[in-house]
Design a protein around this motif. Structure first.
Motif, PDB file in Angstrom:
ATOM      1  N   GLY A 702      52.898  11.534  99.838  1.00 33.27           N
ATOM      2  CA  GLY A 702      53.620  12.462 100.697  1.00 33.27           C
ATOM      3  C   GLY A 702      52.986  13.833 100.735  1.00 33.27           C
ATOM      4  N   ASN A 703      52.960  14.426 101.934  1.00 28.16           N
ATOM      5  CA  ASN A 703      52.525  15.818 102.140  1.00 28.16           C
ATOM      6  C   ASN A 703      51.115  16.077 101.620  1.00 28.16           C
ATOM      7  OD1 ASN A 703      55.141  16.675 103.225  1.00 28.16           O
ATOM      8  ND2 ASN A 703      55.881  16.394 101.127  1.00 28.16           N
ATOM      9  N   LEU A 704      50.225  15.103 101.794  1.00 27.74           N
ATOM     10  CA  LEU A 704      48.832  15.302 101.390  1.00 27.74           C
ATOM     11  C   LEU A 704      48.115  16.212 102.380  1.00 27.74           C
ATOM     12  CD1 LEU A 704      47.738  11.699 100.320  1.00 27.74           C
ATOM     13  CD2 LEU A 704      48.550  13.559  98.869  1.00 27.74           C
ATOM     14  N   THR A 705      47.161  16.995 101.867  1.00 28.88           N
ATOM     15  CA  THR A 705      46.315  17.845 102.700  1.00 28.88           C
ATOM     16  C   THR A 705      44.859  17.511 102.418  1.00 28.88           C
ATOM     17  OG1 THR A 705      46.073  19.634 101.089  1.00 28.88           O
ATOM     18  CG2 THR A 705      48.059  19.666 102.473  1.00 28.88           C
ATOM     19  N   ALA A 706      43.985  18.138 103.162  1.00 31.53           N
ATOM     20  CA  ALA A 706      42.553  17.893 102.972  1.00 31.53           C
ATOM     21  C   ALA A 706      42.087  18.332 101.593  1.00 31.53           C
ATOM     22  CB  ALA A 706      41.755  18.620 104.059  1.00 31.53           C
ATOM     23  N   ASN A 707      42.877  19.178 100.905  1.00 33.61           N
ATOM     24  CA  ASN A 707      42.506  19.660  99.581  1.00 33.61           C
ATOM     25  C   ASN A 707      43.063  18.795  98.453  1.00 33.61           C
ATOM     26  OD1 ASN A 707      41.083  21.903 100.612  1.00 33.61           O
ATOM     27  ND2 ASN A 707      43.014  23.052 100.829  1.00 33.61           N
ATOM     28  N   SER A 708      43.768  17.731  98.798  1.00 33.86           N
ATOM     29  CA  SER A 708      44.314  16.841  97.778  1.00 33.86           C
ATOM     30  C   SER A 708      43.189  16.038  97.130  1.00 33.86           C
ATOM     31  CB  SER A 708      45.354  15.907  98.400  1.00 33.86           C
ATOM     32  OG  SER A 708      46.439  16.633  98.933  1.00 33.86           O
ATOM     33  N   LEU A 709      43.517  15.331  96.050  1.00 32.61           N
ATOM     34  CA  LEU A 709      42.514  14.549  95.336  1.00 32.61           C
ATOM     35  C   LEU A 709      41.859  13.534  96.266  1.00 32.61           C
ATOM     36  CD1 LEU A 709      44.464  13.841  92.011  1.00 32.61           C
ATOM     37  CD2 LEU A 709      42.610  15.474  92.354  1.00 32.61           C
ATOM     38  N   PRO A 710      40.516  13.479  96.292  1.00 34.37           N
ATOM     39  CA  PRO A 710      39.816  12.588  97.235  1.00 34.37           C
ATOM     40  C   PRO A 710      40.219  11.121  97.109  1.00 34.37           C
ATOM     41  CG  PRO A 710      38.284  14.155  96.265  1.00 34.37           C
ATOM     42  CD  PRO A 710      39.576  14.312  95.519  1.00 34.37           C
ATOM     43  N   ASN A 711      40.307  10.625  95.859  1.00 32.08           N
ATOM     44  CA  ASN A 711      40.698   9.218  95.681  1.00 32.08           C
ATOM     45  C   ASN A 711      42.098   8.969  96.212  1.00 32.08           C
ATOM     46  OD1 ASN A 711      38.321   8.304  94.567  1.00 32.08           O
ATOM     47  ND2 ASN A 711      38.994   8.574  92.447  1.00 32.08           N
ATOM     48  N   ARG A 712      42.970   9.925  96.002  1.00 34.55           N
ATOM     49  CA  ARG A 712      44.344   9.757  96.465  1.00 34.55           C
ATOM     50  C   ARG A 712      44.396   9.710  97.991  1.00 34.55           C
ATOM     51  NH1 ARG A 712      48.926  13.490  93.816  1.00 34.55           N
ATOM     52  NH2 ARG A 712      47.963  12.497  91.996  1.00 34.55           N
ATOM     53  N   ILE A 713      43.652  10.602  98.655  1.00 35.16           N
ATOM     54  CA  ILE A 713      43.610  10.598 100.123  1.00 35.16           C
ATOM     55  C   ILE A 713      43.092   9.256 100.636  1.00 35.16           C
ATOM     56  CG2 ILE A 713      42.526  11.652 102.148  1.00 35.16           C
ATOM     57  CD1 ILE A 713      42.450  14.287 100.594  1.00 35.16           C
TER      58      ILE A 713
END
Length: 992
Positions: A702-713
């Motif tokens: 939820g509420n992921l952005t481009a700055n979130s963890l790469p693996n998570r994205i």
């Protein structure tokens, strides 16, 4: 296996008593006239006629033990105001300051269910501590599915002679569960009749404890019979009864040098720090009550409640009744929340919160009977048997919020609110709403108190035959059966009845249920009374029902032990013990039909926990006295091994080596190294599936952005979840047992090394011991949290190839519903290291005798790793895990009179660095904590009386900030602190 009376008199006093009493008032037999030491097993050698079994061994000898054993007697418990065996076992004298599950946990989910009390040595949990009664295992008892440990309430109190605590792993001697140590409760041998009564009265007048007992015994050279019956009642002590628990606040600093609490939110209605709901044990947001959720409107179009910033022009969507409001979008209501407005302006504290028990009440009935009969045959055999019977009636008041959804168009709403759209119905979170129908208004009311009550019955019957064999060998054949039956009931709201009552049609001047089946009573129309938690009694009688489940636990044991001498060595005769044991267990926890069907409003569903297991074991033990008064005073070594075969997971071998060397009589070095194990408990294998929900915002995608963890994205995208997705569905969390996934046993290794210094001198004695302990549990049974599973899955490089991702199921289309399944698995590692210090001094003084004791434990390291990738966080010194704890006592006895003082010390703790990084706003540290107790006793041949006071200075527990630890009021939930306050006690015994 059978403990025949370890030691008494001087030898018992030499155990470094954690709480002292006049040991010199008893008579010593020649075999028990030992030099003072730190263990009751450390006595002089004697001939076979005086051989006995000791806790931690199957061999009949009076060998100086390689492991420390402490002994606490019944008199010690009385002198310190411990009314029951439960109180004594959970005291710092035995637990070394590690937290225990007691009656302060009545409102929490604990193994064994509410009201059950358990014991945990070294902080490793009750499942890793083995509890014995007269050397025999006690079966688990309690309520609900997670029954796996002995409920201390089943133990007698007046019948107890002493308690021996072996602080070392001993699975090679006793089998599963003896990881952290073994506690052996030993009953009295008595002739005559004794009436015993005790009352403990807290200074606040509430929470009184009463105990009445009769102890009896008779016998001759051929038979003996001993028994007791007793009644114990503890009245509940409520939050309202103690000042420190009446107002839970954030307890935060202002960061500018102010004291704790100066940075807390100030309630605009009172001008003081705001009290929050105690039902929220860790935080300070409380539970919203007296409030209604309505479609959002701008703050400028509604009345603003005190505390809402003047001129606020954000969106308001939470309101409370105010009849003085006559204009705006919602006449009769004022804004208390929405957007950036602090939740603190809402009502979050209900007076009924203070009715909850700080210490829950219980009423216990116990009976014990033992007997022997000499056959004069079969090797001068003796038949023996024991019967233990107990009943626990316990109860706890709970507190809850009542959330009621009024659907769009409901006739129960005022016309002005009837057609609004507060939000979509989310059945996972609010199961009474009608799916597909918008919610026009959502009430956040205070339901008030609801009751939990349990009845737990426990019966154990065991017996056997023991006698002599040729060549001075002995045999002991034993069998036992245990039954535990419990009923647990909670007064709860039924979802289907609530939904049925909210679906109404007009009827005369009021309303009626559209579906009248079952005597349906229409829900009340929305009024300020309903929002304020005042409901029609007839409606409550319809939607609320007592919901009852049952729990059954059975254990059957067969055992045989053979022991005797092998051959002579320079230090004495080598001894051996051989034996076998078979145990079978089964559990059947059947929740109510309503719980199984998920029909409990606001509570998780649960299913049947049902399963069985059995184990067959063979063991051997060897004692080799190598030297005695030859070059050195003593040198003895021991070895033991046990092979265990469980039906559930297979075989396991454990072993232990130990020894003691005494260069001179007054100084010894001892030590042992061994392995232990714990078989998975039945509930860990067969726990019935349960389901519940976590908040939508905890969805890791939820509420992921481009700055979130790469693996998570990347991994969330692989499941179809895009960046910026805002979750709206609650996370469904299912729990299950571990049998299906091949749950195996825990393994551990245990190291103990210590020294004993006990010189003799005229008129007195002194002894000092120092023992290092080191326990490591590997392959530990643990239940992963849903959040750990999500992070391990979605942050993994392998993602769906990662086995933990098999526990995560996600829908492929919006709103991407998420289900997580948790279960018991073998992953955890636990480590505990520390040092025990014991000192004792006695001396003649002015015609009497003075006894001084000190018992201190220092923890060097204590940590758990649920996963190998978890960082090691040493918890020693954290809140609830003090580095040092100690018990210090002094007794002076003269001609039947004695005066006893005890001081219990818990060192200061601090979690500031770990929890907040030393943020000065928070306070997660506690000062040194002392409890002082004082008593005076008089002992005559037919009469004994003790009068005293616990917590002499009426010391309150310390306070910490909200947000991390469970709290009682503002104090950490921790058994090492006294929540009751100053307590006066009187104990009277009359003998006939």
């Amino acid at each position: 296996m059978k403990s025949y009376g370890l030691l008494s008199a001087t030898a018992i006093a030499s155990a470094m008593l954690a709480i002292g009493a006049p040991a010199w008032a008893q008579t010593s037999t020649p075999a028990e006239s030992a030099s003072l030491s730190t263990s009751p097993t450390e006595t002089d050698k004697s001939d076979d006629s005086n051989d006995i079994l000791v806790t931690g061994s199957h061999i009949r000898s009076i060998y100086k033990g390689a492991d420390p054993v402490i002994t606490i007697r019944r008199e010690d418990a009385v002198a310190n105001g411990f009314s029951t065996t439960t109180d004594l076992l959970q005291s710092n004298a035995i637990t070394n300051g590690t937290s225990q599950i007691n009656n302060a946990y009545g409102g929490y989910v604990t193994n064994g269910g509410p009201g059950a009390n358990t014991i945990s040595l070294r902080g490793l949990g009750p499942s890793r501590t083995l509890l014995l009664l007269n050397g025999r295992r006690l079966a688990p008892s309690g309520s609900r599915g997670a029954v796996g440990s002995v409920d201390l309430n089943t133990l007698p109190s007046a019948m107890v002679d002493r308690i021996e605590v072996l602080n070392a792993g001993s699975s090679s001697i006793y089998g599963s569960d003896a990881v952290a140590g073994v506690i052996n409760v030993i009953t009295r041998k008595f002739k005559g009749l004794e009436l015993d009564g005790e009352v403990n009265v807290p200074g606040v007048g509430a929470g009184v404890q009463k105990r009445l007992a009769a102890v009896f015994g008779a016998g001759n050279d051929d038979f003996s019979i001993n028994g007791s019956i007793e009644y114990y009642k503890r009245n509940a002590l409520a939050y309202a009864d103690r000042d420190f628990s009446q107002c839970q606040i954030g307890y935060r600093n202002d960061g500018k040098g102010g004291g704790p609490g100066t940075g807390d939110f100030i309630d605009p209605k009172t001008g003081k720090s705001k009290c929050y709901g105690i039902a929220n044990g860790t935080g300070d947001s409380g539970v919203t009550i007296n409030t209604i959720g309505l479609p959002g409107v701008l703050g400028g179009t509604v009345a603003l409640a005190p505390g809402v910033p003047a001129g606020y022009n954000g969106t308001c969507n939470r309101f409370r009744p105010n009849p003085l409001v006559t204009t705006g979008a919602y006449p009769g209501y004022e804004c208390v929340g929405g957007g950036s407005i602090s939740l603190n302006v809402r009502d979050t504290f209900a007076p009924s919160l203070l009715n909850q028990p700080l210490i829950s009440g219980t009423e216990n009935y116990n009976g014990f009977l033992s007997g022997t009969y000499n056959l004069h045959a079969l090797g001068d055999a003796e038949l023996y048997g024991e019967l233990l019977v107990s009943r626990r009636d316990s109860s706890q008041l709970g507190q809850r919020q009542f959330t009621i959804d009024y659907n769009q168009g409901s006739l129960l709403l005022p016309t002005a609110l009837r057609n609004g759209n507060f939000g979509s119905c989310v059945q996972a979170s609010f199961p009474t709403c009608i799916t597909g129908t918008p919610v026009a208004a959502r009430v956040f009311a205070n339901y008030g108190n609801y009751n939990n009550y349990q009845t737990s019955d426990y019966v154990k019957f065991g017996g056997g035959i023991r006698g002599n064999l040729p060549y001075k060998f002995h045999y002991d054949l034993y069998a036992s059966q245990s039954w535990s039956d419990a009923r647990y009931t909670t007064d709860l709201i039924l979802t289907n009845r609530l939904a049925q009552s909210l679906d109404v049609v007009a009827s005369g001047s009021g309303f009626a249920c559209r579906n009248p089946v079952g005597g349906c009573v229409a829900a009340p129309a929305l009024t300020s009374d309903v929002i304020g938690g005042v409901f029609p009694q007839a409606w409550l009688n319809y939607v609320v029902a007592p919901v009852t489940g049952t729990t059954k636990f059975r254990e059957t044991t067969f055992a045989a032990n053979f022991d005797g001498p092998l051959f002579d060595l320079p230090g004495g005769t080598a001894q051996i013990a051989l034996g076998a044991e078979h145990r079978s267990q089964n559990i059947d926890d059947t929740p109510s039909t309503e719980s199984q069907n998920g029909n409990l409003y606001g509570f998780t569903s649960s299913t049947i926990t049902r399963g069985s297991d059995s184990v067959t074991e063979g063991y051997g033990e060897l004692e080799l006295p190598l030297l005695h008064n030859q070059l050195i005073h003593d040198l003895t070594v021991t070895a033991s091994g046990r092979y265990t075969s469980y039906r559930s997971y297979g075989g396991n071998f454990t072993y232990k080596f130990g020894g003691l060397i005494s260069p001179v009589e007054w100084f010894s070095v001892r030590g042992s190294y061994g392995t232990s194990f714990r078989a998975p408990q039945l509930f860990e294998q067969y726990l019935g599936a349960t389901s519940g929900f976590q908040a939508a915002q905890n969805d890791i995608c939820g509420n992921l952005t481009a700055n979130s963890l790469p693996n998570r994205i990347k991994n969330c995208a692989a499941d179809g979840v895009p960046l910026g997705f805002t979750p709206t569905n609650g996370i469904q969390v299912n729990q299950r047992g571990g049998a299906a996934s091949g749950l195996a046993s825990e393994n551990s290794r245990n190291i103990n090394v210590g020294g004993v210094f006990n010189p003799k001198f005229a008129g007195g004695s002194f002894s000092l011991s120092v023992d290092y302990f080191d326990i490591k549990v590997s392959n530990g049974v643990s239940q992963l949290s849903y959040s750990t599973i999500l992070s391990q899955c979605y942050d993994s490089v392998e993602f769906r190839a990662n086995s933990v991702c098999n526990l995560v199921v996600r829908g492929s289309t919006a709103p991407y519903p998420l289900t997580v399944t948790t279960g018991y698995v073998n992953i955890a590692t636990s480590v505990v290291r520390g040092i025990d210090y014991n000192a004792r001094f006695t001396h003649d003084l002015a015609g009497g005798k003075v006894l001084l004791n000190a018992k201190v434990t220092q923890f060097l390291s204590m940590y758990d790793q649920n996963l190998p990738t978890d960082p090691i966080v040493d918890q020693v010194g954290f809140v609830r895990q003090p580095r040092f704890t100690g018990v210090f006592d002094a007794t002076y006895a003269l001609k039947g009179f004695s005066v006893h003082y005890s001081g219990e010390w818990t060192q200061h703790t601090s979690s500031d660095t770990y929890v907040t990084g030393n943020d000065p706003t928070y306070n997660f540290n506690t000062p040194d904590y002392w409890l002082h107790s004082l008593s005076v006793a008089y002992k005559a041949p037919k009469y004994e009386m003790t009068v005293g006071v616990r917590n002499l200075t009426d010391k309150n527990p310390p306070s910490i900030s909200a947000g991390y630890y469970n709290r009682v009021g503002n104090a950490p939930l921790y058994s090492g602190y006294d929540f009751v306050g100053r307590t006066f006690f009187v104990s009277v015994t009359t003998k006939f």
